[in-house]
Design an enzyme around this catalytic site. Structure first.
Site, PDB file in Angstrom:
ATOM      1  N   LEU A  91       5.303   8.287  -3.425  1.00 27.69           N
ATOM      2  CA  LEU A  91       6.272   9.017  -4.344  1.00 27.69           C
ATOM      3  C   LEU A  91       5.355  10.355  -4.859  1.00 27.69           C
ATOM      4  CD1 LEU A  91       8.071   6.638  -5.538  1.00 27.69           C
ATOM      5  CD2 LEU A  91       8.673   7.194  -3.841  1.00 27.69           C
ATOM      6  N   ASP A  92       6.471  11.107  -4.798  1.00 33.59           N
ATOM      7  CA  ASP A  92       5.779  12.625  -4.786  1.00 33.59           C
ATOM      8  C   ASP A  92       5.966  11.751  -6.497  1.00 33.59           C
ATOM      9  OD1 ASP A  92       5.876  13.420  -2.840  1.00 33.59           O
ATOM     10  OD2 ASP A  92       8.143  14.764  -2.371  1.00 33.59           O
ATOM     11  N   LYS A  93       6.031  13.377  -6.942  1.00 34.29           N
ATOM     12  CA  LYS A  93       4.687  13.189  -8.507  1.00 34.29           C
ATOM     13  C   LYS A  93       6.246  13.391  -9.149  1.00 34.29           C
ATOM     14  CE  LYS A  93       2.108  15.712 -11.813  1.00 34.29           C
ATOM     15  NZ  LYS A  93       1.814  17.179 -12.480  1.00 34.29           N
ATOM     16  N   HIS A 125       9.332  15.458   2.110  1.00 34.00           N
ATOM     17  CA  HIS A 125      10.314  16.359   0.823  1.00 34.00           C
ATOM     18  C   HIS A 125      11.611  16.773   1.778  1.00 34.00           C
ATOM     19  CE1 HIS A 125       7.270  19.140  -1.286  1.00 34.00           C
ATOM     20  NE2 HIS A 125       7.122  17.985  -1.967  1.00 34.00           N
TER      21      HIS A 125
END
Length: 261
Positions: free
Chosen positions: A53-55, A162
């Site tokens: 998961l992105d930050k 994204h």
């Protein structure tokens, strides 16, 4: 301490906080706290990443407790045997449910992808979205006297970098708090008027067959205080309560287990 949503001898799932990296990255050298290290210290054993998961994204993060199980889970991911459900707050009124079928060029980091193939063709990308609630607030942001928002459920069919952020931006309904693909005035307005910083994207649910037992797992992560505050401010409690009662369909003929964080 990380909130553990599910754990057995093979797997562990946590509710990743927004703003926390999954693992060390030389692109964020100043960061000192990571999910993998924190979880390893918390449970006293090594963990292996399966997906990321992105930050700035919060929610369900699944990890393996052995390299063999990590390999099995990676195969499931490649074979699209995992279903991910996200929730997001976006700009404007999304009027109806739909599907975004819009190919995406590969996003590259200036340093990490220095030697990547720059001529790579756009990759197929498909996302499903469903409108859960809308709200218009009497605050002036940009050139408008009021601000409109929608709460949407997002289900990516593919897994491009994204993807959900870029697809919602493509629909002209960018996710609030998205600094790369979003509306900067709306992002600032969300902080100024509602005290809600950060990306409003949450990985709410992960569904998959257990790689060892075959049992169908549905793992859900509840929203953090930012989300809870905004839901109350926007009077979205009804939409949320209905959502928490929804049972998503499982494959017929298989045992199932639903885990709520």
């Amino acid at each position: 301490m990380l909130e553990i949503l599910y754990q057995d001898e093979h797997l562990i799932a946590v509710n990743k906080p927004a703003g926390m990296l999954v693992h060390r990255s030389w692109l964020d050298r100043h960061e000192t706290v990571f999910v993998m290290q924190t979880l390893r210290d918390q449970i006293g054993q090594h963990v292996f990443t399966v997906h990321r998961l992105d930050k700035p994204t919060s929610g369900v993060l699944l990890l393996a407790l052995s390299s063999e199980v990590a390999r099995l889970l990676s195969q499931q991911l490649e074979q699209h045997q995992m279903t991910k459900v996200y929730h997001a707050v976006v700009r404007g009124f999304v009027l109806e449910d739909g599907i975004v079928d819009y190919a995406l060029t590969e996003e590259r980091d200036k340093i990490a992808d220095k030697f990547a193939d720059i001529d790579k063709a756009p990759q197929p990308a498909v996302s499903h979205y469903r409108v859960l609630a809308r709200q218009e607030m009497p605050v002036a942001i940009g050139r408008y006297d009021s601000a409109r928002y929608s709460l949407v459920e997002l289900t990516p069919q593919t897994g491009r970098k994204h993807q959900l952020r870029r697809h919602m931006s493509h629909l002209r309904h960018p996710i609030i708090g998205d600094s790369a693909h979003g509306d900067l005035k709306q992002n600032r307005g969300m902080v100024q008027h509602f005290g809600c910083p950060g990306l409003m994207l949450h990985a709410s649910q992960l569904q998959l067959p257990h790689p060892v037992t075959g049992e169908m797992l549905t793992i859900r992560a509840r929203w953090d205080s930012r989300w809870q505050q905004l839901i109350e401010r926007f009077a979205w409690q009804g939409a949320v309560s209905e959502l928490e009662r929804v049972e998503f369909p499982l494959n017929s003929g298989q045992d199932s287990q639903t885990i709520f964080g």
